[in-house]
Design an enzyme around this catalytic site. Structure first.
Site, mmCIF file in Angstrom:
data_model
loop_
_atom_site.group_PDB
_atom_site.id
_atom_site.type_symbol
_atom_site.label_atom_id
_atom_site.label_comp_id
_atom_site.label_asym_id
_atom_site.label_seq_id
_atom_site.Cartn_x
_atom_site.Cartn_y
_atom_site.Cartn_z
ATOM 1 N N HIS A 50 6.993 -12.381 -7.841
ATOM 2 C CA HIS A 50 7.829 -11.266 -7.405
ATOM 3 C C HIS A 50 9.273 -11.730 -7.215
ATOM 4 O O HIS A 50 9.619 -12.251 -6.155
ATOM 5 C CB HIS A 50 7.291 -10.699 -6.094
ATOM 6 C CG HIS A 50 5.966 -10.006 -6.241
ATOM 7 N ND1 HIS A 50 4.765 -10.667 -6.230
ATOM 8 C CD2 HIS A 50 5.663 -8.687 -6.402
ATOM 9 C CE1 HIS A 50 3.767 -9.791 -6.372
ATOM 10 N NE2 HIS A 50 4.278 -8.595 -6.486
ATOM 11 N N HIS A 287 10.269 -5.793 -9.787
ATOM 12 C CA HIS A 287 9.455 -6.058 -8.595
ATOM 13 C C HIS A 287 8.471 -7.210 -8.760
ATOM 14 O O HIS A 287 8.516 -8.170 -7.992
ATOM 15 C CB HIS A 287 8.685 -4.788 -8.213
ATOM 16 C CG HIS A 287 7.600 -4.991 -7.213
ATOM 17 N ND1 HIS A 287 7.863 -5.202 -5.875
ATOM 18 C CD2 HIS A 287 6.251 -5.033 -7.339
ATOM 19 C CE1 HIS A 287 6.714 -5.355 -5.225
ATOM 20 N NE2 HIS A 287 5.724 -5.267 -6.094
ATOM 21 N N SER A 408 -13.982 3.764 29.275
ATOM 22 C CA SER A 408 -15.230 3.516 28.545
ATOM 23 C C SER A 408 -15.517 2.043 28.309
ATOM 24 O O SER A 408 -16.667 1.653 28.198
ATOM 25 C CB SER A 408 -15.188 4.212 27.180
ATOM 26 O OG SER A 408 -14.949 5.587 27.328
ATOM 27 N N GLU A 445 -5.897 1.815 16.817
ATOM 28 C CA GLU A 445 -6.791 0.658 16.713
ATOM 29 C C GLU A 445 -6.260 -0.385 15.727
ATOM 30 O O GLU A 445 -6.382 -1.594 15.972
ATOM 31 C CB GLU A 445 -8.192 1.105 16.267
ATOM 32 C CG GLU A 445 -8.889 2.048 17.235
ATOM 33 C CD GLU A 445 -8.482 3.505 17.065
ATOM 34 O OE1 GLU A 445 -7.674 3.817 16.159
ATOM 35 O OE2 GLU A 445 -8.960 4.345 17.854
ATOM 36 N N HIS A 497 -20.161 0.738 22.416
ATOM 37 C CA HIS A 497 -20.796 1.894 21.757
ATOM 38 C C HIS A 497 -21.243 1.515 20.354
ATOM 39 O O HIS A 497 -20.922 2.181 19.374
ATOM 40 C CB HIS A 497 -19.833 3.082 21.708
ATOM 41 C CG HIS A 497 -19.432 3.615 23.061
ATOM 42 N ND1 HIS A 497 -18.769 2.852 24.004
ATOM 43 C CD2 HIS A 497 -19.601 4.825 23.648
ATOM 44 C CE1 HIS A 497 -18.546 3.564 25.087
ATOM 45 N NE2 HIS A 497 -19.051 4.766 24.907
ATOM 46 N N HIS A 509 -19.386 8.491 14.953
ATOM 47 C CA HIS A 509 -19.158 7.468 15.971
ATOM 48 C C HIS A 509 -20.262 6.410 15.986
ATOM 49 O O HIS A 509 -20.229 5.514 16.822
ATOM 50 C CB HIS A 509 -19.070 8.112 17.358
ATOM 51 C CG HIS A 509 -17.777 8.832 17.620
ATOM 52 N ND1 HIS A 509 -17.260 9.779 16.765
ATOM 53 C CD2 HIS A 509 -16.881 8.737 18.657
ATOM 54 C CE1 HIS A 509 -16.116 10.245 17.260
ATOM 55 N NE2 HIS A 509 -15.867 9.624 18.394
#
Lengths: 709, 709
Positions: A50, A287, A408, A445, A497, A509
């Protein structure tokens, strides 16, 4: 849509710009020409790589390393060095070539020439890799570097707030991050940008190599937003530099202003030309490919170099960069002296800081883990809290965070202080300051994992980042988790969980296939403890694993606490949980499904079939044990081995002959009912195994096939 | 930071607001009170779920379904209905309860009461699921719904541009998407928002339930950006409604203005109070738990209902919603009449449209796939182009896109038109219009997959979305890919650069563990063809799989074209590639590593060991075959089965006794050298197998263990 020249919210910034002399400007011209020709040569050498971005960014590099950044090539690991992160990692030649010019000893011209070569000993891989001197983090997957930079800047803020004292500005480095168009489009970059603005990380500078070109052509084909306004809305200062390809003076001024920004991170929008000087300047073709011999010759001529010569770096260019090598090294020495006097003036803090600089935990850390746990049924997410909270409370290295699941995940502790800008109190009543070690990442997350990588990468072991969320959402975080494992960073992810026991939230979930990813991911420990005792073992393993990342995977629902579980055996990956002579069946119990293995064993016993049980919290750790140990645990030759886990069975075939597992996505039902619905029930399991034993009697070939019962 | 009341860039919007009478306002009061009490009751019923958001959003629901949206409960599948997407899926009771009140027949009061119940036949799972009537897409993982909504709005724009003709406004529906704080923080939401602004999707309305509360408390703990300014910078109209909890009139006006927006998508920032009327109103505690009997009684009293009674919906409330059921059904009939006349006036287009409404492809589609391919070595990414480009060119259902890798993924075809706002031409010279079927997603892999889900979910089979990127970056896209598989959506992902053969880009770009995820993912076909012929077979399987998603995984590098490969056998997952009597070894060749299996077989032969070869493009398809077929292909009892694949071996243990596989992350080397470095070489493989055969001779137990050679 070319944005107009703007200087947004810039009035609070006190400029301490360098006044560059005419000589400097002449130097710059030579340096920029040399650099661009060098890049073209390097990419042509093995006909790949590159070139365009690196050529366009040359002037930014000069402004950064010659006039702005605090570093010493003789002390690449200096604790208080400025950090530089190349989020647009494909332009790595930019960084490699500057490392060479600046005088980093390992980066010889011959090393530079190994870029894209078949040499396995190259320091110049196709994207920057953290294991090589001068590289802070591995980049390449786009957007990651921005999040890493946010983590780095947080580390500085946090350590400064914790250790600096009047007269002792021990930690005060700045984090500089280069980005292209791509990292600003990627979600992980956008999440991290929001957080940096929220946290008012004024020690973070994001430099946008705005060449308005991506692989598909003009960046306008997929992006026409007003990036300056967007960054300002996200809580950033915005500075624009019109000629980022050449105007070293303006870039240097912008960098100085950004470094001295009083209360916000700064975004410098530098307009550049990709592949400047080449025949494809300003085009996507510049590029990701060599220019070809013809154009390389033209580039040489255009920039005043011999078209036939290659890799020519005039001494004057080396002098330009290296003339202050000595004084840079002296600065490090002066800092060491300052640290010495600090340690005398503040002996307790000083000892702690020195320990952390060495990357060590307090020697007593193992004693902080509870010796025993309540024997009543306990959700293993709560167990994780019981184990992690005292560690987090007493050990300053811990920085614990969550993607908006505090109620939780049980990761907060009494008296925890939030990592926040102290000014937030007056703005909206939110408590916290930069010495805080509990991090609210918001519902982000992916950025959480990637920021945690930055916290960990600041200096090995100084900060142990702990992240937390539902296990399912570690699929959002997966590219960040992967980068942590790849870089051998000690990051601990507490995933709660973790099975269909999650219940009513339903198939969106309930992770079914995700463990298969993390069990296959190199250098990542995916540990699924079956109770509190094993959670303690898992955390011990994670804290002793200084060169890998760990996921501790826990249940939403209460789990029985087993007398047979053993924290000390978690390190072996699997161990005999309940031995039985002349057993016909070995049941593998995993995590929250251990209880079903225990029930099934008891039911088999009632039906005259002897069953032993092994606990199997971590496949990777088990793989590292001797063949003898593995055989003694599994006893595959003499017994039918059946694994019980509410995930897709993929991968268990290595250890088991059959599985009680998930063949579909889950279902929205209360946890207990979801288990029952999918056949996770001691009696049902026992019946299936009895039937399978009968079938094997009749047809021996069955044992050479893996069966989902 | 409460934003001030703003009406940004709103002057172009011609308001056609309803003028609600005093009677309406009285009705609203009763409706809102009833709705909120009902939600509290439903969550209390099984003591679990998410009440707060649904209660806060009640007035938005009234404005949407009573005054704004185009739909008919008697025709829930009506092609031109407005689409409603609940991106904040945890508030599903909001949607379920409105479906009930509106008169969707399946959603009885008894059904509503199954929320969080142990009934496996509930239509009211913990998050909305697409298989149930009235639900457009499954949501829950945050941010997905926004991207799905962008896909839905694109589908409308595209179909309208393709089929509408003067006097025949056949397709003109609007997409309405509810979002909470979370979806606006998630990267996938932010990526999709940028694209919606870029594409000027003026038929898309994003309604922000701005209660400023997340699980961790005030949303301010992790987010203090100026969302209105950010949305405006991203190319959206912004409307703010101050009392979103009660002011049906203002919300209705805002929705009407948004629907009639002339050139941008619209963001309506509705300030609401979470859990309004409860003791924990405005608090995070109202988010995800029942209020408790005591508070439920209080809520009843506060809203004028009997504290002891439950599930009381006054007839007047039903009347309010259902009085225009008939006229709504009539509108559908009128549309059908319009469609009939359209089909007469534009017979060819009409036939095509009707076929697409039925979700069918043109009957000749299989003939469009090339019957043969060049026999010279071909990169399978190029093969994918050879197969996909003619399909995309001739079959209108195809909408093909890439995350900014057009030059690498070979998915564009001669004469392709880009999906773009036609106004972009004058703004920045970019060509395209809404009838275009080539999509530049920018560097946004996650949004690409999730938007593709929206395109596919608009109406089954009407649009077949094809996405493309490097395989490694399908880790970024994984949550979107998962949601497609979970919803049984026919989405085809073309993943290129799928092994260490990717080469110089290095370990960040070399997928090692990712196939383990996708092979374990339910309802997803991960197909790794070994040459052009198998690519043709893979595409055929993908196009026949109307109820699942497919990843076709291809190489960067050239691959030999094998005489033994067979497109028709791909559907079986694996097949005998080269049979051999009395073989001692079965080699499994996969994708771009088939060539090493072939070389190894030939070397084994030279060493006196007979080796057969099977090609194994897809584990899931193979699992679906009969035991007899599987045994005849694998011949595990008589032969040592060795799989050759440059991925982590996890999962292959089901089919093989040993593997030639990856035990670590990859390395930046030219592709050929990377293979050699990790032992992918016919001779090396053959030597390892010979040594292993010797070891087995000595110790039979070895065959009951899986070995990474």
């Amino acid at each position: 849509m070319a944005p107009s020249v703007t200087l947004v919210d810039f009035d609070t910034v006190k400029s301490k710009s360098h006044n560059l002399s005419l000589v400097d400007h002449e130097d710059h011209d030579l340096v920029l020409r040399t650099f661009r020709v060098l890049i073209a040569d390097l990419v042509q050498h093995f006909n790949g790589g590159h070139p365009g971005g690196a050529m366009g960014m040359a002037a930014i590099g000069v402004a950064l390393w010659r006039y702005t950044m605090k570093y010493s090539p003789d002390h690449p690991e200096w604790f208080n060095r400025d950090r530089f992160i190349l989020s647009n990692g494909h332009t790595c030649l930019f960084q490699y070539s500057f490392l060479h010019l600046l005088g980093y000893k390992h980066m010889t011209l011959d090393q530079l020439k190994t870029y894209h070569s078949p040499s396995p000993d190259s320091f110049c891989p196709g994207h920057p890799e953290r294991e090589h001197t001068g590289i802070e983090v591995t980049t390449g997957p786009l957007g990651q570097g921005i999040a890493n930079a946010v983590g780095m800047a947080m580390a500085t803020k946090h350590l400064a707030a914790t250790y600096n004292r009047p007269g002792f500005d021990i930690i005060n480095n700045t984090t500089w991050c280069m980005t292209g168009d791509a990292c600003l489009q990627e979600g992980v970059g956008l999440e991290a940008i929001s957080l940096a603005g929220h946290w008012k990380l004024n020690n973070l500078v994001l430099i946008f190599d705005n060449n308005n070109v991506t692989c598909d052509g003009s960046a306008d084909v997929a992006n026409t937003e007003d990036i300056n306004a967007k960054m300002a809305a996200s809580g950033w200062n915005v500075i624009e530099v019109l000629d980022g390809s050449n105007d070293v003076q303006s870039i240097t001024n912008a960098l100085a202003a950004a470094r001295d920004s009083s209360e916000k991170p700064t975004f410098i929008n530098c307009h550049t030309v990709i592949g400047i000087g080449s025949a494809v300047a300003g085009d996507a073709k510049a590029h990701g490919a060599a220019f070809g011999e013809e154009d390389v010759k033209n580039i040489h001529q255009k920039f005043g170099f011999d078209p036939e010569e290659r890799f020519n770096v005039p001494d004057k260019v080396y002098d330009f960069f290296r003339k202050d090598l000595r004084s840079r090294a002296d600065s490090v020495d002066q800092w060491e002296v300052l640290l010495d006097s600090y340690c005398k003036a503040h002996s307790e803090l000083g000892d702690e800081l020195r320990q952390r600089i060495k990357g060590e935990l307090p020697s007593n850390w193992e004693n902080v883990i509870p010796k025993s746990f309540p024997t009543s049924p306990t959700a293993s997410r709560k167990s994780a809290g019981l184990v992690c909270n005292p560690l987090a409370k007493t050990i300053p290295n811990f920085m614990v965070g969550t993607a908006d699941l505090s109620p939780s995940v049980h990761m907060s502790w009494p008296g925890k202080v939030d990592f926040q800008s102290p000014t937030l109190k007056t703005v909206c009543g939110i408590n916290g300051n930069y010495s805080g070690r509990y991090i609210h990442y918001g519902i982000r997350e992916h950025a959480m994992a990637s920021i945690a990588n930055g916290l960990a990468a600041f200096n090995r072991g100084t900060i142990i980042p702990v992240t937390s969320s539902f296990f399912m959402f570690y699929l959002y975080a997966a590219p960040g988790v992967r980068m942590g494992a790849l870089q051998e960073l000690q990051v601990i992810h507490i995933a709660t969980h973790d099975s269909i026991g999650t219940g009513e939230d339903g198939p969106t979930h309930q992770p079914i296939e995700l463990a298969a990813l993390y069990r296959a991911m190199p250098n990542l420990l995916y540990i699924r403890p079956c109770d509190s005792e094993e959670v303690a073992g898992a955390m011990t393993v994670a804290l002793k694993s200084k060169h890998r990342s760990t996921i501790i995977s826990t249940s939403r629902q209460n789990l029985p606490q087993h007398v047979e579980s053993n924290r000390y055996s978690v390190r072996y990956g699997a161990y005999v949980f309940r031995e039985k002579e002349d057993a016909a069946v070995t049941l593998i119990g995993v995590g929250s499904e251990m209880c079903f293995a225990v029930e099934a064993a008891e039911d088999l016993e009632r039906n005259g079939v002897k069953a032993r049980i092994i606990s199997f919290p971590c496949q990777r750790l088990f793989e590292e044990q001797s063949r003898e140990y593995r055989r003694s645990v599994l006893r595959r030759v003499e017994t039918l081995v059946v694994v019980v886990e509410a995930y897709a069975a993929n991968g268990w075939e290595r250890y088991a002959d059959a599985s009680i597992s998930m063949k579909s996505f889950g279902k929205s039902l209360p946890g207990k009912d979801a288990y029952k619905y999918f056949g996770f029930d001691g009696k049902v399991i026992s019946c299936k195994i009895l039937a399978h034993l009968d079938a094997i009697e009749q047809q021996r070939a069955l044992k050479s096939e893996f069966i989902e019962l």
